[in-house]
Design a protein around this motif. Structure first.
Motif, PDB file in Angstrom:
ATOM      1  N   SER A 212     -10.728 -35.623 -25.930  1.00 24.42           N
ATOM      2  CA  SER A 212     -11.487 -34.775 -25.028  1.00 24.42           C
ATOM      3  C   SER A 212     -10.621 -33.642 -24.480  1.00 24.42           C
ATOM      4  O   SER A 212     -11.068 -32.497 -24.381  1.00 24.42           O
ATOM      5  CB  SER A 212     -12.051 -35.609 -23.866  1.00 24.42           C
ATOM      6  OG  SER A 212     -12.765 -34.795 -22.972  1.00 24.42           O
ATOM      7  N   ASN A 213      -9.371 -33.973 -24.130  1.00 24.15           N
ATOM      8  CA  ASN A 213      -8.437 -32.936 -23.675  1.00 24.15           C
ATOM      9  C   ASN A 213      -8.262 -31.869 -24.743  1.00 24.15           C
ATOM     10  O   ASN A 213      -8.292 -30.665 -24.458  1.00 24.15           O
ATOM     11  CB  ASN A 213      -7.057 -33.533 -23.377  1.00 24.15           C
ATOM     12  CG  ASN A 213      -7.054 -34.561 -22.279  1.00 24.15           C
ATOM     13  OD1 ASN A 213      -6.179 -35.413 -22.234  1.00 24.15           O
ATOM     14  ND2 ASN A 213      -8.039 -34.519 -21.384  1.00 24.15           N
TER      15      ASN A 213
ATOM     16  N   ARG B   5     -10.144 -31.150 -27.464  1.00 26.37           N
ATOM     17  CA  ARG B   5     -11.332 -30.436 -27.939  1.00 26.37           C
ATOM     18  C   ARG B   5     -12.029 -29.608 -26.861  1.00 26.37           C
ATOM     19  O   ARG B   5     -12.704 -28.625 -27.177  1.00 26.37           O
ATOM     20  CB  ARG B   5     -12.332 -31.444 -28.525  1.00 26.37           C
ATOM     21  CG  ARG B   5     -11.833 -32.128 -29.787  1.00 26.37           C
ATOM     22  CD  ARG B   5     -12.815 -33.197 -30.234  1.00 26.37           C
ATOM     23  NE  ARG B   5     -12.369 -33.873 -31.442  1.00 26.37           N
ATOM     24  CZ  ARG B   5     -12.978 -34.920 -31.997  1.00 26.37           C
ATOM     25  NH1 ARG B   5     -14.095 -35.402 -31.430  1.00 26.37           N
ATOM     26  NH2 ARG B   5     -12.504 -35.493 -33.086  1.00 26.37           N
ATOM     27  N   ARG B   6     -11.876 -30.004 -25.595  1.00 27.64           N
ATOM     28  CA  ARG B   6     -12.633 -29.328 -24.547  1.00 27.64           C
ATOM     29  C   ARG B   6     -11.755 -28.709 -23.466  1.00 27.64           C
ATOM     30  O   ARG B   6     -11.858 -27.504 -23.178  1.00 27.64           O
ATOM     31  CB  ARG B   6     -13.595 -30.328 -23.887  1.00 27.64           C
ATOM     32  CG  ARG B   6     -14.478 -29.716 -22.805  1.00 27.64           C
ATOM     33  CD  ARG B   6     -15.242 -30.809 -22.072  1.00 27.64           C
ATOM     34  NE  ARG B   6     -14.334 -31.715 -21.367  1.00 27.64           N
ATOM     35  CZ  ARG B   6     -14.691 -32.904 -20.897  1.00 27.64           C
ATOM     36  NH1 ARG B   6     -15.919 -33.352 -21.087  1.00 27.64           N
ATOM     37  NH2 ARG B   6     -13.818 -33.660 -20.255  1.00 27.64           N
ATOM     38  N   ASP B   7     -10.877 -29.501 -22.847  1.00 24.91           N
ATOM     39  CA  ASP B   7     -10.176 -29.055 -21.645  1.00 24.91           C
ATOM     40  C   ASP B   7      -9.077 -28.030 -21.926  1.00 24.91           C
ATOM     41  O   ASP B   7      -8.981 -27.015 -21.226  1.00 24.91           O
ATOM     42  CB  ASP B   7      -9.591 -30.273 -20.919  1.00 24.91           C
ATOM     43  CG  ASP B   7     -10.655 -31.326 -20.636  1.00 24.91           C
ATOM     44  OD1 ASP B   7     -11.639 -30.983 -19.959  1.00 24.91           O
ATOM     45  OD2 ASP B   7     -10.518 -32.457 -21.117  1.00 24.91           O
TER      46      ASP B   7
ATOM     47  N   LEU C 221     -10.642 -24.726 -22.980  1.00 21.22           N
ATOM     48  CA  LEU C 221     -11.238 -24.020 -21.850  1.00 21.22           C
ATOM     49  C   LEU C 221     -10.166 -23.340 -21.003  1.00 21.22           C
ATOM     50  O   LEU C 221     -10.375 -22.240 -20.487  1.00 21.22           O
ATOM     51  CB  LEU C 221     -12.052 -24.972 -20.988  1.00 21.22           C
ATOM     52  CG  LEU C 221     -12.765 -24.307 -19.807  1.00 21.22           C
ATOM     53  CD1 LEU C 221     -13.762 -23.254 -20.301  1.00 21.22           C
ATOM     54  CD2 LEU C 221     -13.478 -25.318 -18.933  1.00 21.22           C
TER      55      LEU C 221
ATOM     56  N   TYR D 285     -18.784 -26.300 -15.807  1.00 17.78           N
ATOM     57  CA  TYR D 285     -17.693 -27.131 -16.326  1.00 17.78           C
ATOM     58  C   TYR D 285     -17.604 -28.455 -15.560  1.00 17.78           C
ATOM     59  O   TYR D 285     -17.438 -29.525 -16.164  1.00 17.78           O
ATOM     60  CB  TYR D 285     -16.375 -26.367 -16.223  1.00 17.78           C
ATOM     61  CG  TYR D 285     -15.176 -27.158 -16.692  1.00 17.78           C
ATOM     62  CD1 TYR D 285     -15.133 -27.689 -17.979  1.00 17.78           C
ATOM     63  CD2 TYR D 285     -14.093 -27.377 -15.858  1.00 17.78           C
ATOM     64  CE1 TYR D 285     -14.048 -28.416 -18.427  1.00 17.78           C
ATOM     65  CE2 TYR D 285     -12.999 -28.103 -16.298  1.00 17.78           C
ATOM     66  CZ  TYR D 285     -12.972 -28.622 -17.574  1.00 17.78           C
ATOM     67  OH  TYR D 285     -11.894 -29.339 -18.006  1.00 17.78           O
TER      68      TYR D 285
ATOM     69  N   LEU E   2     -20.566 -30.712 -16.662  1.00 20.96           N
ATOM     70  CA  LEU E   2     -20.396 -31.269 -18.001  1.00 20.96           C
ATOM     71  C   LEU E   2     -19.266 -32.299 -18.046  1.00 20.96           C
ATOM     72  O   LEU E   2     -19.352 -33.288 -18.779  1.00 20.96           O
ATOM     73  CB  LEU E   2     -20.124 -30.144 -19.012  1.00 20.96           C
ATOM     74  CG  LEU E   2     -21.313 -29.207 -19.276  1.00 20.96           C
ATOM     75  CD1 LEU E   2     -20.888 -28.050 -20.161  1.00 20.96           C
ATOM     76  CD2 LEU E   2     -22.474 -29.968 -19.903  1.00 20.96           C
ATOM     77  N   SER E   3     -18.224 -32.078 -17.257  1.00 18.84           N
ATOM     78  CA  SER E   3     -17.099 -33.017 -17.247  1.00 18.84           C
ATOM     79  C   SER E   3     -17.536 -34.382 -16.741  1.00 18.84           C
ATOM     80  O   SER E   3     -17.204 -35.419 -17.317  1.00 18.84           O
ATOM     81  CB  SER E   3     -15.963 -32.468 -16.372  1.00 18.84           C
ATOM     82  OG  SER E   3     -15.413 -31.306 -16.936  1.00 18.84           O
TER      83      SER E   3
ATOM     84  N   HIS F 275     -20.234 -36.082 -19.296  1.00 15.31           N
ATOM     85  CA  HIS F 275     -19.745 -36.627 -20.569  1.00 15.31           C
ATOM     86  C   HIS F 275     -18.572 -37.583 -20.405  1.00 15.31           C
ATOM     87  O   HIS F 275     -18.046 -38.086 -21.396  1.00 15.31           O
ATOM     88  CB  HIS F 275     -19.356 -35.488 -21.501  1.00 15.31           C
ATOM     89  CG  HIS F 275     -20.503 -34.623 -21.906  1.00 15.31           C
ATOM     90  ND1 HIS F 275     -21.565 -35.098 -22.636  1.00 15.31           N
ATOM     91  CD2 HIS F 275     -20.784 -33.308 -21.665  1.00 15.31           C
ATOM     92  CE1 HIS F 275     -22.439 -34.121 -22.847  1.00 15.31           C
ATOM     93  NE2 HIS F 275     -21.993 -33.030 -22.262  1.00 15.31           N
TER      94      HIS F 275
END
Length: 336
Positions: free
Chosen positions: A101-102, A104-106, A109, A150, A153-154, A157
């Protein structure tokens, strides 16, 4: 005698920050377990936003007074300090693991936030658009909407496991209340202790004959990031690396989308000043080093570590971050 008093106050402020960070980490971890929320998300939201309150106060005050350089410079400097020094020290103490998750997303971003700030803030120089290099009130509103999305969504998910089966409902509620009080006390202590530390450090530096500009570049820039620094070091010592990473990424994203968003919306235009938060005080070196800091986290995650099955920001990466911080600070001091 006055110098000795200020030094004692300096030590007291540092002690308060240290103890408060310990309360904040313990309380946040406990709430994460009870609420079924991952330590990363707790670090990114409660801890990340909470430890960014000093930056919020400084940048918002600058914006309300029409001093864009303070608002912009504080955030750029704080984000650089967060990555190069704080994350560097944290990785040296205990390697920071990177979850899917870190990755792919965080982390992306964080890069997008940095790039978006540069593109919007430097649109005149980069693309020849607009009336100047500034962040407008409309763009500030967009930043706030992105930040709210953000956060939503955080939490939506986040899929942490919740293990509280041994407690009855009354015990859970009682312990949760105590943990929330621990978080509140930790945040309050961090902010108050950090303010004491910065004020006394400035007083000592002035008594020692150091220039105001040198104090601003070193002590004040580091001072507003002191809560993040101590919180991450304590988290690393307790081997809660996801809490530390969440604090850094959450603080950086909050600094750009939340704090600069608020600052742009609340900016007070003074006679002869730009209509928005001006980037005129930022050099190409400042902007380049700022964007590089967000990229280096991704590069560290992509670097393959022998014998490791997970992505990490290792001790070598931490040392490299610290070297970058040292080089940038040297550049700033030499160009004062």
């Amino acid at each position: 005698m006055i110098m000795l008093t200020q030094i004692l106050i300096l030590i007291a402020g540092l002690a308060l920050v240290t103890f408060s960070a310990d309360w904040l980490v313990d309380g946040s971890s406990a709430v994460a377990r009870k609420a079924g929320i991952s330590e990363f998300v707790i670090g990114m939201t409660i801890v990340g936003i909470g430890t960014s309150l000093p930056e919020l106060v400084v940048s918002l005050s600058g914006a309300l007074q029409g001093k864009a350089d303070i608002a912009i410079g504080n955030i750029v400097g704080s984000n650089l300090f967060n990555v190069y020094l704080i994350l560097g020290l944290t990785a040296l103490i205990f390697p920071v693991s990177i979850t899917k998750s870190n990755f792919r997303r965080d982390i992306p971003l964080n890069i997008i936030a940095s790039a978006l700030l540069i593109v919007l803030g430097m649109s005149k120089t980069l693309f020849g658009l607009g009336n100047g290099n500034m962040l407008s009130r409309t763009e500030g509103i967009v930043f706030l909407l992105i930040f709210a999305s953000y956060l939503y969504l955080s939490f939506k998910h986040d899929k942490a496991d919740c293990n509280t089966s041994e407690d009855n409902p009354e015990q859970k509620e009682s312990k949760l209340f105590k943990d929330i009080l621990l978080i509140a006390a930790g945040l309050a202590g961090l902010i108050f202790g950090g303010r004491i530390f910065v004020d006394s450090a400035c007083a000592v530096a002035q008594m020692a004959g150091l220039s105001e500009k040198f104090i601003a570049v070193t002590i004040l820039a580091a001072g507003t990031s002191l809560p993040e620094l101590v919180t991450c070091i304590v988290a690393a010592a307790k081997k809660k690396d996801q809490l530390a990473l969440g604090n850094i990424l959450g603080s950086n994203i909050s600094n750009i989308f939340l704090i600069l968003g608020c600052s742009a919306v609340c900016y007070h235009k003074t006679p002869g000043a730009a209509a928005g938060l001006s980037f005129s005080g930022m050099s190409y070196v400042d902007i380049g080093v700022f964007f590089l800091s967000s990229l280096m986290i991704l590069v560290s995650a992509l670097t393959e570590k022998k014998g490791s099955s997970t992505r990490k920001i290792g001790r070598f990466d931490g040392a490299l971050f610290l070297i970058c911080e040292g080089a940038y600070m040297t550049y700033l001091i030499l160009t004062i």
